[in-house]
Motif scaffolding. Structure first.
Motif, short mmCIF file in Angstrom:
data_model
loop_
_atom_site.label_atom_id
_atom_site.label_comp_id
_atom_site.label_asym_id
_atom_site.label_seq_id
_atom_site.Cartn_x
_atom_site.Cartn_y
_atom_site.Cartn_z
N UNK A 198 0.85 -1.18 0.00
CA UNK A 198 0.00 0.00 0.00
C UNK A 198 0.89 1.24 0.00
N UNK A 199 0.40 2.35 -0.53
CA UNK A 199 1.23 3.55 -0.68
C UNK A 199 1.96 4.00 0.59
N UNK A 200 1.36 3.86 1.76
CA UNK A 200 1.99 4.30 3.00
C UNK A 200 3.19 3.40 3.37
N UNK A 201 3.22 2.17 2.87
CA UNK A 201 4.28 1.21 3.16
C UNK A 201 5.33 1.13 2.06
N UNK A 202 5.09 1.80 0.95
CA UNK A 202 5.89 1.62 -0.25
C UNK A 202 7.29 2.22 -0.17
N UNK A 203 8.25 1.41 -0.55
CA UNK A 203 9.61 1.86 -0.77
C UNK A 203 9.98 1.29 -2.14
N UNK A 204 10.31 2.16 -3.06
CA UNK A 204 10.63 1.72 -4.41
C UNK A 204 12.12 1.89 -4.67
N UNK A 205 12.76 0.82 -5.06
CA UNK A 205 14.19 0.84 -5.38
C UNK A 205 14.36 0.43 -6.83
N UNK A 206 14.83 1.36 -7.64
CA UNK A 206 15.03 1.12 -9.07
C UNK A 206 13.73 0.68 -9.74
N UNK A 229 22.89 -10.10 2.63
CA UNK A 229 23.99 -10.73 3.35
C UNK A 229 23.71 -10.82 4.86
N UNK A 230 23.41 -9.68 5.49
CA UNK A 230 23.24 -9.66 6.95
C UNK A 230 21.77 -9.60 7.40
N UNK A 231 20.86 -9.41 6.46
CA UNK A 231 19.41 -9.30 6.73
C UNK A 231 19.03 -8.06 7.51
N UNK A 232 19.93 -7.08 7.59
CA UNK A 232 19.63 -5.81 8.25
C UNK A 232 18.72 -4.96 7.38
N UNK A 233 17.78 -4.26 8.00
CA UNK A 233 16.86 -3.38 7.28
C UNK A 233 17.63 -2.20 6.71
N UNK A 234 17.39 -1.90 5.43
CA UNK A 234 18.06 -0.80 4.75
C UNK A 234 17.14 0.41 4.69
N UNK A 235 17.71 1.58 4.71
CA UNK A 235 16.95 2.83 4.59
C UNK A 235 17.58 3.64 3.47
N UNK A 236 16.73 4.33 2.74
CA UNK A 236 17.22 5.19 1.67
C UNK A 236 17.41 6.58 2.24
N UNK A 237 18.62 7.11 2.08
CA UNK A 237 18.94 8.46 2.56
C UNK A 237 19.08 9.38 1.36
N UNK A 238 18.54 10.56 1.46
CA UNK A 238 18.62 11.52 0.35
C UNK A 238 19.65 12.56 0.65
#
Length: 48
Positions: free
Chosen positions: A18-26, A39-48
């Protein structure tokens, strides 16, 4: 009135994103909690 949700599916879990949960990568949709390092299963965050 009926709600028509998104048809986008998370690449990692294949569930509806759903739009509130959406993270689009490429241009690929993910839930924010599903966007993890393979590799490590750590949650990634996109920084601008």
């Amino acid at each position: 009135m009926s709600f028509i949700g998104t048809q986008q599916k998370c690449k990692a879990c294949e569930k509806t994103v759903y739009p509130v949960e959406l993270l689009s990568a490429d241009g690929v949709p993910y839930h924010k909690s599903c966007f993890k390092c393979s590799h490590c299963k750590g949650t990634l965050k996109i920084m601008f």
